[in-house]
Design an enzyme around this catalytic site. Structure first.
Site, PDB file in Angstrom:
ATOM      1  N   GLU A 387       0.797  -1.235   0.000  1.00  0.00           N
ATOM      2  CA  GLU A 387       0.000   0.000   0.000  1.00  0.00           C
ATOM      3  C   GLU A 387       0.825   1.278   0.000  1.00  0.00           C
ATOM      4  O   GLU A 387       0.399   2.297   0.538  1.00  0.00           O
ATOM      5  CB  GLU A 387      -0.953   0.011   1.197  1.00  0.00           C
ATOM      6  CG  GLU A 387      -2.036  -1.041   1.091  1.00  0.00           C
ATOM      7  CD  GLU A 387      -3.164  -0.828   2.087  1.00  0.00           C
ATOM      8  OE1 GLU A 387      -2.926  -0.198   3.122  1.00  0.00           O
ATOM      9  OE2 GLU A 387      -4.287  -1.290   1.802  1.00  0.00           O
ATOM     10  N   GLU A 484      -6.716  -7.703  -0.736  1.00  0.00           N
ATOM     11  CA  GLU A 484      -7.349  -7.445   0.562  1.00  0.00           C
ATOM     12  C   GLU A 484      -8.751  -6.896   0.329  1.00  0.00           C
ATOM     13  O   GLU A 484      -9.000  -6.190  -0.659  1.00  0.00           O
ATOM     14  CB  GLU A 484      -6.568  -6.403   1.392  1.00  0.00           C
ATOM     15  CG  GLU A 484      -5.265  -6.888   1.965  1.00  0.00           C
ATOM     16  CD  GLU A 484      -4.569  -5.834   2.829  1.00  0.00           C
ATOM     17  OE1 GLU A 484      -5.277  -5.054   3.508  1.00  0.00           O
ATOM     18  OE2 GLU A 484      -3.336  -5.793   2.803  1.00  0.00           O
TER      19      GLU A 484
HETATM   20  C1  GAL Z   1      -4.862  -2.562   4.774  1.00  0.00           C
HETATM   21  C2  GAL Z   1      -3.464  -3.041   5.172  1.00  0.00           C
HETATM   22  C3  GAL Z   1      -3.507  -4.195   6.147  1.00  0.00           C
HETATM   23  C4  GAL Z   1      -4.513  -3.940   7.223  1.00  0.00           C
HETATM   24  C5  GAL Z   1      -5.834  -3.731   6.585  1.00  0.00           C
HETATM   25  C6  GAL Z   1      -6.950  -3.590   7.572  1.00  0.00           C
HETATM   26  O1  GAL Z   1      -4.847  -1.265   4.377  1.00  0.00           O
HETATM   27  O2  GAL Z   1      -2.756  -3.410   4.038  1.00  0.00           O
HETATM   28  O3  GAL Z   1      -2.237  -4.408   6.687  1.00  0.00           O
HETATM   29  O4  GAL Z   1      -4.136  -2.816   7.942  1.00  0.00           O
HETATM   30  O5  GAL Z   1      -5.776  -2.556   5.814  1.00  0.00           O
HETATM   31  O6  GAL Z   1      -8.138  -3.602   6.893  1.00  0.00           O
END
Ligand code: GAL
Length: 767
Positions: A387, A484
């Site tokens: 990210e 994610e």
């Molecule tokens: C994303 C990140 C993860 C975690 C997640 C929580 O932005 O890559 O490590 O923090 O959010 O939803």
């Protein structure tokens, strides 16, 4: 020939460091340091509500050892698998080397520092602070990086001319006659007369073998084995593994040998999806952090392997992302063995540091790939800082490094950016678009300062996943993977109120449905598998992010069954009604709509004695999921009427195959204990451990969501408890790990609770 000795026992540890510690003599040190075994966490912590400063300090580890006389004349190496975060290694008082970064291993040649005729002192100064010069540090990160020498260490002896590393490429894997090539890096080949023999083995059987002469001064040799017949492919169902043995010989006599485990498989991300051995597979996965309650990162082999088993067998996943760093060798080995695909990435979280920091990240790419490129399970390298913003030159370098070290695998780089600089082979995207309308709902609530019951009326953003072309802003389809979703968009604790737990599950279901429904999406990997410890800048204020579909003890929430229910019913029937079966826990009462995660083809629902109805997988709501959940949308009787028991019967091809009963009036009935492994091994070097689950369930063995009574855990004999001995149960479960203590025999576990007169016992054998 090389000789390898694991050296994980009899270390001495001090949770602080001053330069005087390097000078102190063995006996004096032993008296003031604590005797420990590796893997070791620099500080045992409570489950939650602790300060992360508690483990961010510099500590000192020491070990004394004599070298085996028969190895004299050989080079001596110390191989560390993981030290968080910066290690300086002193041998007999001299700095032998150092290593930055806690997620990849390192080897030090200590030949010049060792004594052969007397005891040697190894001292490791371990800096577990968040050094801003090392990824992932320098900014905020949503996870804790627990300190210590938390993976294994070994002592290795090798002839000056030896094998440094082996990379096995398997080729033509879809043909009847396959090929493989072993590329072997060599050290100190100073004269002629060396040969390299490469042998492909299936267990003890030699399948093919070839020898090649090595040029004088060569530091690389390649041997190809071709025309390989009757080789089984590495697949998800049958992940066949072979051994490749590379032997370096001088004038016909072996002077080094390396064995690598490999699988013949082809993994490709195309714009039309992901293909394993030419067969399209929708990737269905979750992210994994490698942390555990109390001991942080320091868990031994069995526990690492169990995590892979949980992901594959309990959750029915086919892929895991090792967010956000390279993980334990044992975890990856197990993924190879059971057929669980892995997307592995370098350490990092949003922040990109200065030039020195970036060089370290490029080095991380190198160390990760050199360590893991023989794992058939690994299908993709993540070469961006998770990210982070675009950084063209930096990411050209990380991609180049990955492609140079491993031309057989594609690269990805996880971003949340649309229209981002696409330097990788796969556009890997954290797509957090799905909030089930909540964002718009919130705006309206704030504007009108009142609450709205029906989010749908607000005309919110119910999109589950964005269209890949919209994300990439490219005018063509490219390989695309969602890495994610969910996570912070809707955290839920295992002990949350039913509606919240259900909604968390439904979001996972909607997004998986969307992934299955878009042929340009290779798959979707959700955030995340297990709840994890984090900084105060994230999570629920108690140092935990409750984003897992399982809690930190790996006990499922409803969302876990979204995944579990997607497995083929021929393998396992799953029937999990997402309900606590209560009249009054939800807003306005009752349990409707009731979602049942199942792979059955019909579900008969009984309330009391009467059949409420026969329900089928809801293909209207979830048209693309392999096994859509069943939704019960009607219930008889309302507030004030009698609440009855319920029975859910799952049918498959017309036959009842699985049944779940819920009590209208549950009382604690069964007090049971279950250890993942009933036999542990005390091998005289490192420790072993297993998880133990004590559960209190009702008359139909159902979990009791609000049962919180404490339990007292006692462990005696050849073992020890990890963590506190008095624990409140969560939803009627008390979960803990027990470890070996260097003794063989039996370990007795006894649990007492206020409700039970007699303790519940479990014996574990330690071999
Ligand atoms: C994303 C990140 C993860 C975690 C997640 C929580 O932005 O890559 O490590 O923090 O959010 O939803």
């Amino acid at each position: 020939m090389r000789k390898v000795f694991p050296i994980n026992d009899n270390w001495y540890y001090k949770p602080e460091f001053s330069s005087k510690d390097l000078l102190c003599e063995a006996e004096e040190c032993k008296a003031s340091f604590e005797k420990i075994e590796l893997p070791h966490t620099n500080k045992e912590l409570p489950y939650n509500y602790f300060s992360d400063k508690d483990f961010r300090f510099v500590s000192c580890y020491k070990k004394w050892l004599c070298l085996p006389k028969e190895c004299k004349g050989q080079l001596v190496f110390l191989d560390f698998e993981g030290v968080m975060n910066y290690a300086q290694v002193y041998v007999n008082g001299t700095l032998a080397g150092s290593h930055k970064g806690g997620y990849t291993g390192f080897s030090l040649n200590i030949s010049d520092e060792v004594h052969w005729d007397k005891e040697n002192e190894i001292a490791v100064v371990v800096d577990s602070t968040e050094r801003p010069d090392t990824p992932p540090f320098g900014g905020q990160i949503d996870y804790l990086t627990f300190g210590g020498i938390y993976r294994e260490v070994q002592l290795r002896f090798a002839d000056p001319a030896h094998i440094e590393s082996v990379f096995v490429k398997t080729e033509d894997i879809l043909s009847d006659k396959k090929r493989m090539c072993a590329e072997v890096s060599l050290q100190n080949i100073k004269d002629a007369g060396y040969t390299l023999e490469v042998c492909l083995m299936d267990g003890a059987e030699v399948l093919a073998q070839k020898q090649a002469a090595i040029d004088e001064n060569a530091n690389l040799a390649a041997v190809e084995l071709s025309e390989l017949e009757c080789i089984a492919l590495w697949t998800l169902e049958d992940p066949k593994l072979y051994d490749v043995v590379c032997t370096l010989k001088k004038n016909g006599e072996a002077n080094d040998e390396v064995r690598e485990r490999v699988g013949f498989r082809q993994a490709r991300f195309e714009s039309s999806g992901f293909f394993l051995n030419g067969q399209k597979i929708k990737l269905r996965g979750l992210n994994r952090h490698q942390s555990f309650p109390y001991v942080g990162y320091a868990m031994p082999r069995r526990v690492q392997e169990k995590d892979a088993d949980i992901l594959k067998y309990d959750l029915g996943l086919n892929v895991v992302r090792t967010s956000h760093y390279p993980q334990s060798r044992h975890f990856l080995n197990r993924c190879d063995e059971i057929g669980l695909l892995v997307f592995e990435e370098i350490p990092g979280w949003q922040h990109i540091g200065d030039e020195e920091w970036k060089e370290q990240a490029v080095l991380d790419v190198r160390e990760m790939i050199l360590r893991d490129r023989n794992h058939p399970a690994v299908i993709l390298w993540g070469v961006r800082i998770n990210e982070s913003q675009d950084d063209h030159d930096f990411y050209v370098k990380t991609n180049e490094t990955a492609r140079m070290l491993d031309p057989t695998r594609q690269t990805g780089g996880v971003r949340y950016l649309t229209n981002s600089d696409f330097l990788e082979d796969v556009y890997t995207m954290n797509d957090f678009v799905h909030d089930n309308g909540y964002g718009k709902y919130l705006q309206k609530v704030i504007k009108d300062y009142k609450t709205y019951d029906n989010i749908q009326e607000i005309d919110g953003e119910t999109t589950a996943l964005r269209d890949p072309r919209m994300v990439t802003a490219l005018d063509r389809d490219v390989p695309y993977l969602v890495t994610e979703y969910c996570g912070h968009m809707y955290p839920s604790k295992r002990f949350d109120q039913e509606e919240r737990s259900v909604e968390m599950a439904l979001r996972h279901a909607r997004i998986q449905n969307a992934s299955y429904g878009d042929e340009h999406i290779s798959g979707a990997i959700g955030w995340c598998a297990f709840d994890y410890n984090t900084h105060a800048d994230f999570g629920s204020g108690d140092k935990i992010c409750y984003h897992g579909v399982m809690d930190a003890y790996r006990i499922p929430k409803f969302a876990a069954y979204v995944y579990a229910s997607q497995v083929n019913p021929e393998e396992k029937f799953v029937l999990e009604p997402a309900t606590y079966w209560t009249r009054g826990d939800r807003s306005t009462g009752g349990v409707i709509p009731l979602t049942i995660f199942t792979n059955c083809d019909e579900v008969h629902v009984y309330c009391g004695e009467s059949l409420l109805g026969v329900y089928y997988p809801n293909r209207e709501l979830y048209p693309s999921l392999p096994h859509p959940p069943v939704v019960v949308d009607r219930m008889e009787g309302g507030w004030g009427s009698k609440w009855t028991d319920a029975e859910f019967v799952g049918y498959w091809k017309g036959e009842p195959v699985v049944r779940r009963t819920f009590q209208a009036d549950p009382v604690p009935t069964f007090f049971e204990i279950h250890a993942d492994s009933k036999t542990l091994v005390s091998d005289g070097d490192t420790w072993d451990a297993t998880r133990v689950v004590f559960s209190v369930t009702d008359q139909s063995h159902q979990e009791m969501p609000f049962f919180q009574e404490p339990a007292v855990i006692q462990v005696s004999g050849a073992g020890q408890l990890i963590g506190p001995s008095v624990v409140s149960s969560v939803c009627g479960k008390v979960v803990f790990w027990v470890k070996t203590i260097g003794q063989k025999g039996t370990m007795q576990i006894e649990i007492t609770t206020p409700r039970l007169k007699a303790p519940v016992c479990q014996t574990i054998e330690v071999k």
